[in-house]
Write a protein that holds these residues in place. Sequence first.
Motif, mmCIF file in Angstrom:
data_model
loop_
_atom_site.group_PDB
_atom_site.id
_atom_site.type_symbol
_atom_site.label_atom_id
_atom_site.label_comp_id
_atom_site.label_asym_id
_atom_site.label_seq_id
_atom_site.Cartn_x
_atom_site.Cartn_y
_atom_site.Cartn_z
ATOM 1 N N TYR A 106 12.308 -10.954 -5.474
ATOM 2 C CA TYR A 106 10.953 -10.423 -5.407
ATOM 3 C C TYR A 106 10.634 -9.691 -6.706
ATOM 4 N N PHE A 107 9.333 -9.619 -7.006
ATOM 5 C CA PHE A 107 8.853 -8.959 -8.215
ATOM 6 C C PHE A 107 8.372 -7.562 -7.874
ATOM 7 N N GLU A 108 8.811 -6.576 -8.623
ATOM 8 C CA GLU A 108 8.425 -5.187 -8.413
ATOM 9 C C GLU A 108 7.424 -4.778 -9.498
ATOM 10 N N LEU A 155 6.717 -6.430 6.866
ATOM 11 C CA LEU A 155 6.453 -5.364 5.898
ATOM 12 C C LEU A 155 6.137 -5.944 4.527
ATOM 13 N N LYS A 156 5.407 -5.185 3.732
ATOM 14 C CA LYS A 156 5.162 -5.591 2.354
ATOM 15 C C LYS A 156 6.467 -5.556 1.577
ATOM 16 N N THR A 157 6.539 -6.377 0.541
ATOM 17 C CA THR A 157 7.760 -6.486 -0.246
ATOM 18 C C THR A 157 8.208 -5.132 -0.781
ATOM 19 N N ARG A 158 7.261 -4.358 -1.252
ATOM 20 C CA ARG A 158 7.597 -3.042 -1.813
ATOM 21 C C ARG A 158 8.184 -2.130 -0.738
ATOM 22 N N THR A 159 7.598 -2.165 0.479
ATOM 23 C CA THR A 159 8.090 -1.320 1.567
ATOM 24 C C THR A 159 9.481 -1.760 2.003
ATOM 25 N N LYS A 160 9.688 -3.077 2.064
ATOM 26 C CA LYS A 160 11.013 -3.590 2.402
ATOM 27 C C LYS A 160 12.055 -3.060 1.414
ATOM 28 N N ALA A 161 11.707 -3.099 0.141
ATOM 29 C CA ALA A 161 12.638 -2.640 -0.891
ATOM 30 C C ALA A 161 12.954 -1.152 -0.715
ATOM 31 N N ASP A 162 11.940 -0.357 -0.377
ATOM 32 C CA ASP A 162 12.153 1.075 -0.157
ATOM 33 C C ASP A 162 13.060 1.310 1.052
ATOM 34 N N ARG A 214 -7.103 -1.353 -1.094
ATOM 35 C CA ARG A 214 -6.049 -0.425 -1.483
ATOM 36 C C ARG A 214 -4.701 -1.057 -1.161
ATOM 37 N N GLY A 215 -3.794 -1.057 -2.148
ATOM 38 C CA GLY A 215 -2.514 -1.730 -1.986
ATOM 39 C C GLY A 215 -1.675 -1.190 -0.849
ATOM 40 N N LYS A 216 -1.687 0.130 -0.648
ATOM 41 C CA LYS A 216 -0.808 0.746 0.344
ATOM 42 C C LYS A 216 -1.294 0.519 1.764
ATOM 43 N N THR A 217 -2.606 0.587 1.988
ATOM 44 C CA THR A 217 -3.143 0.498 3.347
ATOM 45 C C THR A 217 -3.825 -0.828 3.640
ATOM 46 N N GLY A 218 -4.223 -1.564 2.590
ATOM 47 C CA GLY A 218 -4.958 -2.809 2.793
ATOM 48 C C GLY A 218 -6.410 -2.585 3.165
ATOM 49 N N VAL A 219 -6.874 -1.331 3.126
ATOM 50 C CA VAL A 219 -8.258 -1.020 3.487
ATOM 51 C C VAL A 219 -9.193 -1.514 2.378
ATOM 52 N N PRO A 220 -10.263 -2.260 2.741
ATOM 53 C CA PRO A 220 -11.202 -2.757 1.723
ATOM 54 C C PRO A 220 -11.934 -1.617 1.027
#
Length: 354
Positions: free
Chosen positions: A14-16, A79-86, A220-226
């Motif tokens: 995955y790309f970070e 989960l999003k890739t970033r969250t999985k990594a965390d 928003r990347g973290k919440t996905g809220v438009p």
Amino acid sequence: MTGTVVRVKGIKRYFEPKTGRWYAYHRKSGRRLKAEFGTSEFFAELEAINAESKGLEARPGTLGALIESYRASAGFQSLKTRTKADYQKVLDYLRPLAPSPLVELTQGWVARLRDKTFAKKKRKFANYVLTVLSILFEHGIEQEMMASNPVSKVKRVRKPTDAPEANRPWMDFERDAVAAALPAHMALPVALMMYCGLDPQDALQLPRTAVSKGQLDTRRGKTGVPLWVPLPAPVIEALAAEPKHLTTTLTLCANSYGKPWTVSGFRASWRPIRQKLEEGGKVQPGLTLKGLRHTVATILREMGKDYATIAEMLGQKTEAMAKHYSRRADTSKKMAETVSDFDAEVNRRKTKTV
């Protein structure tokens, strides 16, 4: 000459965006490989992990079995890739405890783990371990692997009372000082953070197509809220002043080489600017890019905007976070009214005494 495509079984890549690098994980163990993908060192490390993992299936009823079950679950996979990594960083940290029977994972066990982790990894990681453990245990309850969540009554490590405020709002003179000190290729991303309240990562990764006819249309990347926000005048000015050689990138913002920014790269460029301004007395210590979101929330609250409006502006799912981000404005307004009333009362008493 056509490049060789390397396919490796049992590996997840995955790309970070934060570091601008590709990472590889061993699927079975969840371990991240340290060597660069495709190198001889990579395959040697992979072979060693395969040998170590072979025949070491987690025993039923252990923490290791619970971790395996959770990693295979829809909850983890979605989960999003970033969250999985965390999360995986915590699961890697817990690996030595994999043989621990679930029946022995009591509230006291969790509390002792918290204290040891705090001593080794500090407060933030210790609290994150509790968060991930709680998610693991809730999964265990759902799968009938355990009856209760031993994290539920374990307290998080509190922030020291004398610790500086994290991501404090910027003062007006600080915003002006920073804007005047920024080089041309850094002006636009900071303007997006400063006037649209974007997270640093969201601002830097914003595709050029997200801006059209003076309107910002993104999520928003973290919440996905438009987010649909008319661009404030300073952002429009920064767009117009953008160096021409930077306007051909897929991302709206680009570094001095015309390449997309990484978060770590931008912070490395921002750090000496902030330090120079601090040394010159033009800004106070504690200035962070993340603090600009708090700044936007604070200004909106001082303008009298409600929490729902602030949450919508910042792309937050709940009003609770909007209240958290704008808490300084609320305190300032309340104290201003309190001091005014107190001053009037003191003067009234003084007149009465005379």
